[in-house]
Scaffold this motif. Structure first.
Motif, mmCIF file in Angstrom:
data_model
loop_
_atom_site.group_PDB
_atom_site.id
_atom_site.type_symbol
_atom_site.label_atom_id
_atom_site.label_comp_id
_atom_site.label_asym_id
_atom_site.label_seq_id
_atom_site.Cartn_x
_atom_site.Cartn_y
_atom_site.Cartn_z
ATOM 1 N N ARG A 31 0.581 -1.131 -0.029
ATOM 2 C CA ARG A 31 -0.012 0.044 0.058
ATOM 3 C C ARG A 31 0.953 1.216 0.125
ATOM 4 N N LEU A 32 0.631 2.017 -0.820
ATOM 5 C CA LEU A 32 1.167 3.479 -0.910
ATOM 6 C C LEU A 32 -0.042 4.468 -0.369
ATOM 7 N N ILE A 33 0.384 5.151 0.664
ATOM 8 C CA ILE A 33 -0.408 5.968 1.334
ATOM 9 C C ILE A 33 -0.186 7.636 1.130
ATOM 10 N N GLN B 163 8.751 -4.249 -5.808
ATOM 11 C CA GLN B 163 8.752 -5.282 -4.789
ATOM 12 C C GLN B 163 7.495 -6.231 -5.456
ATOM 13 N N SER B 164 6.359 -5.794 -5.678
ATOM 14 C CA SER B 164 5.361 -6.420 -6.144
ATOM 15 C C SER B 164 4.458 -5.703 -7.295
ATOM 16 N N PRO B 165 4.034 -6.463 -8.223
ATOM 17 C CA PRO B 165 3.002 -5.874 -9.497
ATOM 18 C C PRO B 165 1.793 -5.362 -8.811
ATOM 19 N N ARG C 251 -1.164 -0.113 -17.912
ATOM 20 C CA ARG C 251 -1.445 -0.960 -19.343
ATOM 21 C C ARG C 251 -0.241 -2.025 -19.488
ATOM 22 N N ALA C 252 1.059 -1.881 -18.772
ATOM 23 C CA ALA C 252 1.935 -2.410 -18.880
ATOM 24 C C ALA C 252 1.817 -4.037 -18.060
ATOM 25 N N GLY C 253 0.683 -4.029 -17.238
ATOM 26 C CA GLY C 253 0.502 -4.995 -16.559
ATOM 27 C C GLY C 253 0.400 -4.914 -14.978
ATOM 28 N N ALA C 254 0.599 -3.728 -14.354
ATOM 29 C CA ALA C 254 0.645 -3.815 -12.972
ATOM 30 C C ALA C 254 -0.812 -3.575 -12.504
ATOM 31 N N ASP C 255 -1.088 -3.929 -11.410
ATOM 32 C CA ASP C 255 -2.230 -4.149 -10.764
ATOM 33 C C ASP C 255 -2.388 -2.929 -9.703
ATOM 34 N N ILE C 256 -2.990 -2.040 -10.216
ATOM 35 C CA ILE C 256 -2.977 -0.760 -9.040
ATOM 36 C C ILE C 256 -4.531 -0.462 -8.995
ATOM 37 N N THR C 257 -4.777 -0.400 -7.514
ATOM 38 C CA THR C 257 -6.170 0.003 -7.169
ATOM 39 C C THR C 257 -5.892 1.139 -6.238
#
Length: 238
Positions: free
Chosen positions: A40-42, A70-72, A100-106
């Protein structure tokens, strides 16, 4: 040179989001931290590339890059009323290309996800909010104050030499001419259109009038209008 305060994104009427006011209620400063265990980025507080103590979009880009090493998978946990537009379109574009490159960011909020903060959330794969969160307020505003009448009353006369009428548009020593006002209004609208385009591209089913009007609302209405994807439980504190 465009005055620094020319293009802050719009904010909630009660929120302080000018460049010299980066503090959150209760004296908390704006901050950008990583909770690596929770992936998590806060992000807390005002977003402004130039203001000391605010979250800088360029710093956000570097921090996301570091976290994704560290993690996608990453959650952007945001509580922010917005801030200045400088660097935000570029940071949003970076997030969009990274996804678009594949990272899973919520993107997630349990407080405010408004204006520039919402711009950063838009390109994420998913946007979630807790039931009491406030979301939206898309758009841009500019404030120009001039003190020519007060100066004249104090016996101060100003001569401003310029190479062109629009060069000094917004200078506080002189009133805006009609041409300057039209020019500055066009610049505000042009920046807003960048914002709108990102929102409509990422979320084609969002309520267009709610976007263009600058509307903000609680999570339940935000879900109906298409600003978010789900209402969830609060995240544990880092």
């Amino acid at each position: 040179m465009i005055p620094r305060s020319s293009f802050p994104c719009s904010i909630l009427p009660a929120a302080a989001c000018l460049p010299n006011l980066p503090a959150l209620p209760g004296g908390r400063q704006a901050a950008l931290t990583i909770d690596r265990d929770a992936r998590r980025l806060i992000l807390r507080g005002e977003i402004d590339e130039d203001a000391p103590g605010a979250v800088h979009p360029s710093e956000l880009i570097r921090t996301i890059e570091s976290a994704l090493e560290q993690s996608p998978h990453l959650v952007l946990d945001i509580d922010s009323p917005g801030g200045s537009t400088k660097g935000v379109a570029e940071a949003a574009a970076f997030i969009r290309e990274t996804v678009r490159a594949g990272a899973d960011i919520t993107a997630h909020t349990s407080g405010e996800l408004c204006s520039a903060a919402y711009w950063l959330a838009v390109p994420c794969r998913r946007i979630t909010a807790t039931r009491g969160a406030i979301v939206g307020n898309v758009g841009v505003w500019a404030l120009f104050q001039e003190f020519s009448e007060a100066d004249r009353a104090a016996g101060i006369r100003t001569a401003l030499l310029t190479s062109g009428e629009l060069k000094t548009a917004g200078h506080p020593a002189l009133p805006l001419t009609p041409a300057q006002l039209a020019f500055l209004s066009a610049q505000v609208q042009a920046m807003a259109e960048l914002f709108f385009d990102d929102v409509f591209t990422a979320r084609p089913t969002i309520h267009a009038d709610a976007v263009r009007s600058g509307r903000y609302c609680l999570a339940r209405e935000a879900l109906k209008l298409g600003f978010i994807d789900a209402i969830v439980q609060p995240m544990p504190k880092a």
